[in-house]
Design an enzyme around this catalytic site. Sequence first.
Site, PDB file in Angstrom:
ATOM      1  N   LYS A 109       0.598  -0.999   0.604  1.00  0.00           N
ATOM      2  CA  LYS A 109       0.399  -0.093  -0.094  1.00  0.00           C
ATOM      3  C   LYS A 109       1.181   1.104   0.103  1.00  0.00           C
ATOM      4  O   LYS A 109       2.211   1.297   0.249  1.00  0.00           O
ATOM      5  CB  LYS A 109      -0.910   0.469   0.831  1.00  0.00           C
ATOM      6  CG  LYS A 109      -1.879  -0.830   0.890  1.00  0.00           C
ATOM      7  CD  LYS A 109      -3.447  -0.523   2.051  1.00  0.00           C
ATOM      8  CE  LYS A 109      -4.378  -1.927   1.147  1.00  0.00           C
ATOM      9  NZ  LYS A 109      -5.693  -1.825   1.934  1.00  0.00           N
ATOM     10  N   ARG A 146      -3.711 -10.423   4.893  1.00  0.00           N
ATOM     11  CA  ARG A 146      -4.103  -9.888   3.293  1.00  0.00           C
ATOM     12  C   ARG A 146      -2.641  -9.545   2.037  1.00  0.00           C
ATOM     13  O   ARG A 146      -2.459  -8.328   2.354  1.00  0.00           O
ATOM     14  CB  ARG A 146      -5.714  -9.495   3.052  1.00  0.00           C
ATOM     15  CG  ARG A 146      -5.575  -9.221   1.455  1.00  0.00           C
ATOM     16  CD  ARG A 146      -6.630  -8.199   0.967  1.00  0.00           C
ATOM     17  NE  ARG A 146      -6.993  -7.727   0.024  1.00  0.00           N
ATOM     18  CZ  ARG A 146      -6.978  -6.797  -1.514  1.00  0.00           C
ATOM     19  NH1 ARG A 146      -6.044  -6.037  -0.441  1.00  0.00           N
ATOM     20  NH2 ARG A 146      -7.596  -7.514  -2.325  1.00  0.00           N
TER      21      ARG A 146
HETATM   22  C1  7PJ Z   1      -8.192  -4.174   1.785  1.00  0.00           C
HETATM   23  C2  7PJ Z   1      -9.018  -5.031   0.761  1.00  0.00           C
HETATM   24  C3  7PJ Z   1      -8.193  -4.263   2.609  1.00  0.00           C
HETATM   25  C4  7PJ Z   1      -9.861  -5.560   2.886  1.00  0.00           C
HETATM   26  C5  7PJ Z   1      -8.345  -4.438  -0.788  1.00  0.00           C
HETATM   27  C6  7PJ Z   1      -5.281  -3.087  -2.054  1.00  0.00           C
HETATM   28  C7  7PJ Z   1      -6.457  -2.539  -1.966  1.00  0.00           C
HETATM   29  N1  7PJ Z   1     -10.239  -6.182   1.860  1.00  0.00           N
HETATM   30  N2  7PJ Z   1      -9.325  -4.548  -0.889  1.00  0.00           N
HETATM   31  N3  7PJ Z   1      -8.460  -4.923   3.140  1.00  0.00           N
HETATM   32  N4  7PJ Z   1      -7.565  -3.792  -0.120  1.00  0.00           N
HETATM   33  N5  7PJ Z   1     -10.345  -6.382   3.268  1.00  0.00           N
HETATM   34  O1  7PJ Z   1      -4.931  -3.957  -2.059  1.00  0.00           O
HETATM   35  O2  7PJ Z   1      -3.888  -2.060  -2.106  1.00  0.00           O
HETATM   36  O3  7PJ Z   1      -7.096  -3.401   3.107  1.00  0.00           O
HETATM   37  S1  7PJ Z   1      -7.904  -3.588  -2.118  1.00  0.00           S
END
Ligand code: 7PJ
Length: 266
Positions: free
Chosen positions: A203, A237
């Site tokens: 990020k 994640r």
């Molecule tokens: C997240 C997501 C997160 C959850 C994305 C990226 C943006 N879902 N989907 N948590 N981020 N639960 O991966 O940079 O932080 S998309």
Amino acid sequence: MGIVNVTPDSFSDGGHHFRCDAALAHAHQLMQQGADILDIGGESTRPSAKPVSVQEELDRVMPLIEGLRGAPVPLSVDSFKPEVMRAALAAGASMVNDINALQQPEALASVAASDAAVCLMHKQGNPQTMQAQPQYQDVVAEVLQFLHSRIAAIEAAGIARERIMVDPGFGFGKTLEHNLALLRGLDAFKELGVPVLAGLSRKSMLGTITGQDVEHRVHASVAAALLAVQRGAQIVRVHDVQATVDALKIWQAVNAGNIFATDEDR
Ligand code: 7PJ
């Protein structure tokens, strides 16, 4: 949780089949590297990303979910669209990762009608505008309050607590200081009594701190994932599964030998 994106910007675009095959191969690689969950997404929710139609999102994610039927790990669908949630669950996905925390009534109903797990994420604003001017008095308290109320609403809709996890939503309507305060205070989210998921991988906050562009944030991402797990995150994640799994194995080995560690730390 390993991230599998099926968006034109995530793979050099050699056409639809190429994209699906590449994503499928990538998914298998992440499982081999130790991913315990795959999070499959067809719409980028990065700041100022362009919205995608329901049909386009279905065309992107459904071949992959169908191609992964019978996979040894649970499949999560990263979508806020009820139609996409329903199709994915019908095709064998067992989790919904909704950046809107099921605030759309039809999304809530779609998950309630299944026996799927759900991740409720906090965000301020929407992806097009959220980074313009995020504002909080006390970011940890406000995000906690939001997740408390969403858990209550979702339990009231008949979704058992055992199916719910929460996520403070790093980077979703948060400045660098907000993100750091949330990571610093992540322990506080244990009081919600459900597993905490943290998404920090690659990020922009990591880029701001290190000066690295998105392709060179693996080290920062691993450090951030480890810090999140140390503060109680049960799921991280990530894009870089192998690097994260290796780091967490070291952390676990050290903890296993620590007679002062509580069960919670392990
Ligand atoms: C997240 C997501 C997160 C959850 C994305 C990226 C943006 N879902 N989907 N948590 N981020 N639960 O991966 O940079 O932080 S998309």
